[in-house]
Write a protein that holds these residues in place. Structure first.
Motif, PDB file in Angstrom:
ATOM      1  N   THR A   1      11.040  11.877   1.967  1.00 56.60           N
ATOM      2  CA  THR A   1      11.876  10.867   2.618  1.00 56.60           C
ATOM      3  C   THR A   1      12.556   9.993   1.577  1.00 56.60           C
ATOM      4  O   THR A   1      11.992   9.741   0.514  1.00 56.60           O
ATOM      5  CB  THR A   1      10.985   9.975   3.500  1.00 56.60           C
ATOM      6  N   GLN A   2      13.746   9.485   1.902  1.00 55.82           N
ATOM      7  CA  GLN A   2      14.447   8.601   0.965  1.00 55.82           C
ATOM      8  C   GLN A   2      13.668   7.305   0.761  1.00 55.82           C
ATOM      9  O   GLN A   2      12.933   6.846   1.643  1.00 55.82           O
ATOM     10  CB  GLN A   2      15.856   8.279   1.467  1.00 55.82           C
TER      11      GLN A   2
ATOM     12  N   ARG B   1       0.860  -1.180   0.000  1.00 55.46           N
ATOM     13  CA  ARG B   1       0.000   0.000   0.000  1.00 55.46           C
ATOM     14  C   ARG B   1       0.899   1.234   0.000  1.00 55.46           C
ATOM     15  O   ARG B   1       1.657   1.458   0.945  1.00 55.46           O
ATOM     16  CB  ARG B   1      -0.901   0.013   1.231  1.00 55.46           C
ATOM     17  N   PRO B   2       0.834   2.035  -1.069  1.00 54.56           N
ATOM     18  CA  PRO B   2       1.749   3.180  -1.177  1.00 54.56           C
ATOM     19  C   PRO B   2       1.540   4.163  -0.029  1.00 54.56           C
ATOM     20  O   PRO B   2       0.412   4.380   0.412  1.00 54.56           O
ATOM     21  CB  PRO B   2       1.346   3.830  -2.508  1.00 54.56           C
ATOM     22  N   VAL B   3       2.634   4.753   0.425  1.00 47.81           N
ATOM     23  CA  VAL B   3       2.558   5.648   1.581  1.00 47.81           C
ATOM     24  C   VAL B   3       1.737   6.892   1.270  1.00 47.81           C
ATOM     25  O   VAL B   3       1.087   7.456   2.153  1.00 47.81           O
ATOM     26  CB  VAL B   3       3.974   6.019   2.092  1.00 47.81           C
ATOM     27  N   GLU B   4       1.736   7.316   0.000  1.00 50.10           N
ATOM     28  CA  GLU B   4       0.938   8.496  -0.355  1.00 50.10           C
ATOM     29  C   GLU B   4      -0.542   8.239  -0.055  1.00 50.10           C
ATOM     30  O   GLU B   4      -1.286   9.145   0.302  1.00 50.10           O
ATOM     31  CB  GLU B   4       1.066   8.826  -1.848  1.00 50.10           C
TER      32      GLU B   4
ATOM     33  N   VAL C   1      19.845  -2.183   3.638  1.00 54.83           N
ATOM     34  CA  VAL C   1      19.541  -1.246   2.551  1.00 54.83           C
ATOM     35  C   VAL C   1      20.549  -1.473   1.425  1.00 54.83           C
ATOM     36  O   VAL C   1      21.754  -1.440   1.656  1.00 54.83           O
ATOM     37  CB  VAL C   1      19.640   0.214   3.049  1.00 54.83           C
ATOM     38  N   GLY C   2      20.076  -1.726   0.217  1.00 52.17           N
ATOM     39  CA  GLY C   2      20.951  -1.931  -0.929  1.00 52.17           C
ATOM     40  C   GLY C   2      21.087  -0.663  -1.742  1.00 52.17           C
ATOM     41  O   GLY C   2      22.177  -0.163  -1.986  1.00 52.17           O
ATOM     42  N   THR C   3      19.957  -0.118  -2.125  1.00 55.87           N
ATOM     43  CA  THR C   3      19.926   1.104  -2.925  1.00 55.87           C
ATOM     44  C   THR C   3      19.073   2.131  -2.183  1.00 55.87           C
ATOM     45  O   THR C   3      18.057   1.767  -1.590  1.00 55.87           O
ATOM     46  CB  THR C   3      19.283   0.800  -4.299  1.00 55.87           C
ATOM     47  N   ALA C   4      19.521   3.373  -2.219  1.00 55.71           N
ATOM     48  CA  ALA C   4      18.717   4.441  -1.607  1.00 55.71           C
ATOM     49  C   ALA C   4      18.562   5.580  -2.606  1.00 55.71           C
ATOM     50  O   ALA C   4      19.507   5.917  -3.327  1.00 55.71           O
ATOM     51  CB  ALA C   4      19.387   4.938  -0.333  1.00 55.71           C
TER      52      ALA C   4
ATOM     53  N   TYR D   1      11.409  -7.778   9.749  1.00 53.53           N
ATOM     54  CA  TYR D   1      12.623  -8.002  10.533  1.00 53.53           C
ATOM     55  C   TYR D   1      12.908  -6.871  11.511  1.00 53.53           C
ATOM     56  O   TYR D   1      13.849  -6.943  12.283  1.00 53.53           O
ATOM     57  CB  TYR D   1      13.816  -8.177   9.583  1.00 53.53           C
ATOM     58  N   GLY D   2      12.114  -5.805  11.438  1.00 53.24           N
ATOM     59  CA  GLY D   2      12.314  -4.656  12.322  1.00 53.24           C
ATOM     60  C   GLY D   2      13.069  -3.509  11.674  1.00 53.24           C
ATOM     61  O   GLY D   2      13.336  -2.495  12.319  1.00 53.24           O
ATOM     62  N   ASN D   3      13.415  -3.633  10.393  1.00 54.79           N
ATOM     63  CA  ASN D   3      14.054  -2.523   9.681  1.00 54.79           C
ATOM     64  C   ASN D   3      13.046  -1.413   9.424  1.00 54.79           C
ATOM     65  O   ASN D   3      11.858  -1.684   9.216  1.00 54.79           O
ATOM     66  CB  ASN D   3      14.573  -2.976   8.302  1.00 54.79           C
ATOM     67  N   ILE D   4      13.554  -0.188   9.378  1.00 56.45           N
ATOM     68  CA  ILE D   4      12.706   0.940   8.994  1.00 56.45           C
ATOM     69  C   ILE D   4      12.410   0.842   7.498  1.00 56.45           C
ATOM     70  O   ILE D   4      13.324   0.684   6.694  1.00 56.45           O
ATOM     71  CB  ILE D   4      13.428   2.261   9.358  1.00 56.45           C
ATOM     72  N   ARG D   5      11.139   0.846   7.137  1.00 55.85           N
ATOM     73  CA  ARG D   5      10.764   0.774   5.717  1.00 55.85           C
ATOM     74  C   ARG D   5      10.591   2.190   5.201  1.00 55.85           C
ATOM     75  O   ARG D   5       9.736   2.938   5.695  1.00 55.85           O
ATOM     76  CB  ARG D   5       9.462  -0.024   5.555  1.00 55.85           C
ATOM     77  N   GLN D   6      11.415   2.539   4.225  1.00 58.94           N
ATOM     78  CA  GLN D   6      11.373   3.897   3.675  1.00 58.94           C
ATOM     79  C   GLN D   6      10.877   3.890   2.246  1.00 58.94           C
ATOM     80  O   GLN D   6      11.220   2.968   1.512  1.00 58.94           O
ATOM     81  CB  GLN D   6      12.780   4.528   3.725  1.00 58.94           C
ATOM     82  N   PRO D   7      10.049   4.825   1.856  1.00 56.51           N
ATOM     83  CA  PRO D   7       9.740   6.076   2.560  1.00 56.51           C
ATOM     84  C   PRO D   7       8.552   5.998   3.520  1.00 56.51           C
ATOM     85  O   PRO D   7       8.157   7.021   4.058  1.00 56.51           O
ATOM     86  CB  PRO D   7       9.417   7.035   1.406  1.00 56.51           C
ATOM     87  N   LYS D   8       7.984   4.826   3.748  1.00 55.28           N
ATOM     88  CA  LYS D   8       6.739   4.778   4.518  1.00 55.28           C
ATOM     89  C   LYS D   8       6.915   5.347   5.930  1.00 55.28           C
ATOM     90  O   LYS D   8       6.149   6.196   6.382  1.00 55.28           O
ATOM     91  CB  LYS D   8       6.222   3.333   4.575  1.00 55.28           C
ATOM     92  N   TRP D   9       7.936   4.856   6.621  1.00 55.22           N
ATOM     93  CA  TRP D   9       8.149   5.283   8.011  1.00 55.22           C
ATOM     94  C   TRP D   9       8.383   6.798   8.086  1.00 55.22           C
ATOM     95  O   TRP D   9       7.755   7.496   8.878  1.00 55.22           O
ATOM     96  CB  TRP D   9       9.339   4.509   8.578  1.00 55.22           C
ATOM     97  N   GLY D  10       9.263   7.307   7.239  1.00 56.59           N
ATOM     98  CA  GLY D  10       9.656   8.715   7.317  1.00 56.59           C
ATOM     99  C   GLY D  10       8.549   9.674   6.889  1.00 56.59           C
ATOM    100  O   GLY D  10       8.357  10.730   7.495  1.00 56.59           O
ATOM    101  N   HIS D  11       7.808   9.285   5.849  1.00 56.73           N
ATOM    102  CA  HIS D  11       6.741  10.173   5.364  1.00 56.73           C
ATOM    103  C   HIS D  11       5.616  10.247   6.396  1.00 56.73           C
ATOM    104  O   HIS D  11       5.027  11.314   6.593  1.00 56.73           O
ATOM    105  CB  HIS D  11       6.219   9.650   4.024  1.00 56.73           C
TER     106      HIS D  11
END
Ligand code: NAG
Ligand code: NAG
Ligand code: NAG
Ligand code: NAG
Ligand code: NAG
Ligand code: NAG
Ligand code: NAG
Length: 818
Positions: free
Chosen positions: A420-421, A269-272, A725-728, A322-332
């Motif tokens: 957000t990245q 589900r897109p963060v927008e 994170v592989g690519t940002a 796994y508990g990683n921050i999912r971006q851009p969802k978390w930051g936006h």
């Protein structure tokens, strides 16, 4: 946050040995009132059994950093009371420790006891042993049910009170829930008037247990006072009105994504879209909203509901499985929370004026005496961007977006303008050493014909029994065995009608075929040619379930297994021998389960291991990957079964079950959302990677991985990797700061693309577009190469090589972390 600060002050100010530091919680029609103040509350769901206690502090810290005020969880009855009056509050079922971690972080807690929870959890959280109680009818005005439900609910409330975890006792809990989604609609048909009596009983029972912290009932439009009825869903909560003028508008489940299903693609589900719905909710008087899920986690063991809910419960949530921050969802969303909080006073005390401009455009102003006014501008048109002129200023609103103006002047946030990245997560082998390449396997066959063993003794009756009530869910597996005598060698078609989920058929100890339900229909007829020898022949049918149903008015009565059959032998000339009332012997569970082979160290066969061999146990040892990044095991090549690390179940695996190749189309976040709108991984394994929590692993000594493979697979490709994170990618406009960061101590090793203006493609495959790429790349290289993170202020002096670019300038970049 108030709770801890106040306690600390009291501690410093006095030497009393007994300190009561309570928070009062009440509500009116506008908001929750905490210590006398109306509040805006952002909450997020984290289900404690879906992670490990070692993960909890980090998950909760990242939730707080993401701008949450509260953590919400259900309570999982069948996890806590697996056998009647035998309790488990240990490990990832340590509810009290979880709530204490929430309190330690200075967050509030919302405790949804249920104890029916749905939650894509096995049997919706109800223990299957309930059905051993005579006269039991769940979730209605039925005495045996009410006795058991009250017994468990009381136990939980007593525990919570004993540890002083209610807000009024100085603890974190500000809201409690009784029952769950009872008013979804169809349940009415099943229970009618008795259902209404039951809901009233629930309300009274709950109030009698706790009367000074508010209770909610979600999806319950007839919730009796003082219960607060709340809204669940992807959207539509903007139009929701509680059933009582004294109840604030609460959104208990705003789904951040959705759950994975075996045989289906991954839902996103897109963060927008999430941000749009949340902003709309606050724009239309909402004040308490909960993300379902903020961290989804993992269905360890056999806890997934179903049928066919996968082991990963990632949910595309702001924190990944796994508990990683999912971006851009978390930051936006973090920025959204901060923006809404800027106008908390106006939202909870102001008067509301709405101005509908047509074409889906709305201006909403919250204002009042002595309050800084706050405004929302929204464009609910799903296709057409708009410019709204408001108080002499023009505001650009992309289609399907909301802008937040905390002072009614400056736009600080728009739900569609993501700054957000974007992080593309990858799995890496570099920390796993060389171990993963040559895992040495040993194996054992599952003893298929040890009919005397099993959970409980084997027994015989002359009918085909329902599976879950027979096994009481002690295992996924139930053996049905019978004998047939024939006078001469003869062929038949064995026909088995089953309600699922998977069937394996054996004749005289030899596997003759198997089948599993597909396409969302779980009853099917299995047919195979079989040949009998003269004399006695044995037919053994092994039925396997994949999560018990958790949802629907009649979910608890959904039969599983070869209930009633018929099981038939169809001979030449269509003669039918119906075996449904033959003597069937039953054995619950597999021999290896009873003997706990995941803990067994002795007498495994080594050398060349068999592959594609159904009903095989495999074992290997491995070194834990270095570092602290989350660990996953790649089970591609295997069929279906269960995996354990050092005796801890990782859950069921089923990498052989691939998703339909169709249905992954370009995703447009605009317009109403459905779970199949933004899918990925069509045609691929529904779940290839399985989480191995760090706390399951031992450092510096061998760890054991055990696999039970029921369908036939090849473990030779199995390997351990870490997730990072592989690519940002990121973009920032003039006046903003462009920020990029890696994870787990990794650094930016290359700048793959950068430009001014709008590039072609999406993050991960930017190649061209925009202009002034050389200058842009140089700026990024200078600021970011070799660093874990970097930040660049976009001033008006950069991008000057790009003459054709109109102001405001924008810098877009893509980097690799390694
Ligand atoms: C639950 O039932 C048991 C008897 O089965 C009883 O001993 C216990 O006190 C009850 N617990 C509560 C909290 O009512
Ligand atoms: C918001 O609440 C106020 C006060 O209760 C009410 O007057 C107004 O109609 C509500 N607006 C919306 C959009 O629900
Ligand atoms: C969106 O805007 C277009 C053009 O202004 C208009 O024709 C259409 O009806 C609008 N849709 C909605 C849902 O308001
Ligand atoms: C099938 O039916 C035919 C004609 O009735 C009979 O001759 C034959 O023996 C039957 N075969 C079997 C295997 O019963
Ligand atoms: C089932 O077993 C009982 C007891 O051993 C026996 O009397 C009966 O004949 C058997 N029924 C069938 C259909 O084989
Ligand atoms: C699943 O297993 C079956 C039987 O071994 C095999 O034919 C099939 O290719 C496998 N599918 C995938 C996607 O691995
Ligand atoms: C259970 C529930 O609330 N479902 C809702 C999810 O959102 C859609 C779209 O608004 C509604 O139609 C459903 O009723």
């Amino acid at each position: 946050m108030e709770i801890s600060k106040c306690c600390l002050l009291l501690l410093v100010a006095s030497s009393l040995s007994y300190i009561v530091c309570s928070t009062t919680v009440s509500h009116d029609g506008r908001a929750l009132i905490i210590d006398g103040q109306r509040r805006v509350i952002f909450s997020g769901s984290i289900h404690y059994p879906r992670s490990t206690p070692e993960m909890w502090p980090d998950l909760i810290r990242k939730s707080k950093e993401g701008g949450l005020d509260a953590i919400e969880t259900y309570v999982f009855w069948n996890g806590h009371e697996p056998r009647r009056r035998e309790y488990n509050f240990e490990g990832n079922y340590d509810l009290i420790r979880f709530l204490e971690e929430v309190q330690n972080a200075g967050l509030y807690a919302i405790l949804r006891i249920g104890p029916y929870v749905c939650a894509e959890w096995n049997y919706g959280g109800l223990p299957v042993w309930l059905y051993k109680i005579p006269g039991m009818q769940t979730r209605t005005d039925n005495q045996p049910w009410k006795d058991e439900m009250q017994n468990f609910t009381t136990l939980i409330v007593d525990k919570v009170k004993e540890e002083r975890l209610l807000a009024t006792q100085g603890g974190p809990i500000i809201l409690l829930q009784i029952e769950n989604e009872y008013g979804n609609g169809d349940i009415e048909i099943r229970y009618g008037e008795a259902g209404h009596r039951y809901i009233n009983w629930c309300a009274n029972m709950a109030e009698s247990l706790v009367s000074d912290v508010p209770w909610i009932m979600c999806q319950q439009s007839d919730a009796p006072q003082p219960m607060i009825n709340t809204c669940n869903g992807f959207s539509g909560c903007d139009g929701f009105t509680p059933n009582n003028g004294n109840s604030p508008k609460i959104w208990t489940e705003n789904w951040t994504g959705s759950f994975k299903i075996w045989g289906s693609p991954h839902p996103h589900r897109p963060v927008e879209e999430v941000a749009f719905q949340v902003a709309r909710f606050f724009q239309s008087n909402g004040t308490v909203q909960n993300y379902y899920m903020y961290h989804g986690g993992t269905n360890f063991g056999r806890t997934s509901g179903g049928p066919y809910i996968a082991t990963s419960y990632d949910y595309d949530a702001p924190l990944d499985e796994y508990g990683n921050i999912r971006q851009p969802k978390w930051g936006h969303l973090k920025e959204l929370h901060a923006s809404v909080k800027l106008m908390e006073k106006a939202l909870t005390y102001g008067e509301v004026v709405e101005d509908h401009l047509g074409n889906g455009l709305t201006i909403t102003k919250f204002s009042g005496d002595g309050i800084v006014p706050g405004c929302f501008l929204s464009n609910q048109n799903s296709t057409v961007d708009a410019t709204i002129s408001f108080q002499g200023t023009n505001y650009f609103l992309p289609a399907w977006s909301v802008s937040i103006l905390p002072d009614c002047k400056k736009e600080v946030y728009n739900t569609a303008k993501v700054k957000t990245q974007t992080s593309i997560m990858v799995t890496k082998k570099d920390n796993a050493g060389d171990q993963s390449k040559d895992l040495r396997w040993s194996w054992k066959p599952e003893r298929l014909h040890d009919s005397a063993k099993g959970f409980g003794n084997s027994f015989t009756v002359n009918k085909l029994l329902e599976q879950k009530t027979t096994t009481v869910d002690a295992s996924d597996y139930l053996w049905y065995t019978t004998n047939v005598e024939v006078s001469k060698k003869e062929s038949f078609t064995l026909s088995v009608s089953t309600t699922g989920h998977i069937l394996y058929a054996f004749v005289n100890g030899r596997l003759v075929g198997s089948e599993y339900a597909t396409g969302g229909t779980y009853n099917f007829i299995f047919e195979r040619k079989v040949t009998f020898k003269p004399g006695k022949n044995q037919i053994s049918l092994l039925s396997a379930t994949v999560g018990l149903s958790n949802y629907g008015a009649f979910y608890d009565n959904t039969p599983v297994g070869i209930v009633g059959g018929p099981v038939k032998l169809i001979g030449k000339n269509n003669t039918i021998l119906d075996l449904s009332e033959s003597n069937w012997s039953y054995k619950i569970g597999l021999d290896g389960e009873v003997r706990k082979l995941q803990l067994d160290e002795e007498r495994w066969y080594s050398g060349v291991i068999p592959t594609k061999r159904p009903f095989t146990w495999y074992k290997t040892t491995f070194q834990a990957p270095l570092g602290s990044e989350p660990v996953v095991v790649d089970l591609l090549g295997l069929g279906k079964g269960e995996a354990w690390v050092n005796g801890n179940s990782l859950g069921r695996f089923w990498p052989n079950f691939t998703a339909n190749p169709d249905g992954c189309k370009q995703c447009d976040y605009r317009g109403n959302f459905q779970t199949n709108k933004c899918q990925t991984a069509c045609g691929e394994a529904s779940q290839r990677w399985y989480h191995v929590p760090r706390s399951f692993l031992k450092r510096g000594e061998p760890n054991t991985l055990t696999l039970f493979e029921e369908a036939g697979g090849d473990p030779n490709q199995v390997n351990f990797q870490t997730v990072t994170v592989g690519t940002a990618c990121t973009s920032a406009g003039e006046g903003d700061a462009l920020s990029l960061s890696c994870q787990g101590g990794r650094t930016i090793s290359s700048v793959d693309f950068a430009t001014f203006g709008e590039p072609d493609g999406t993050c991960g495959d930017y190649e061209s577009g925009g202009c002034g790429s050389d200058e842009a790349v140089a700026i990024l290289k200078d600021a970011c190469l070799g660093r874990e993170s970097c930040s660049i202020k976009i001033s008006d002096t950069i991008g000057t090589s790009c003459a054709k670019l109109a102001s405001p300038r924008k810098l877009v970049g893509q980097v690799t972390c390694s």
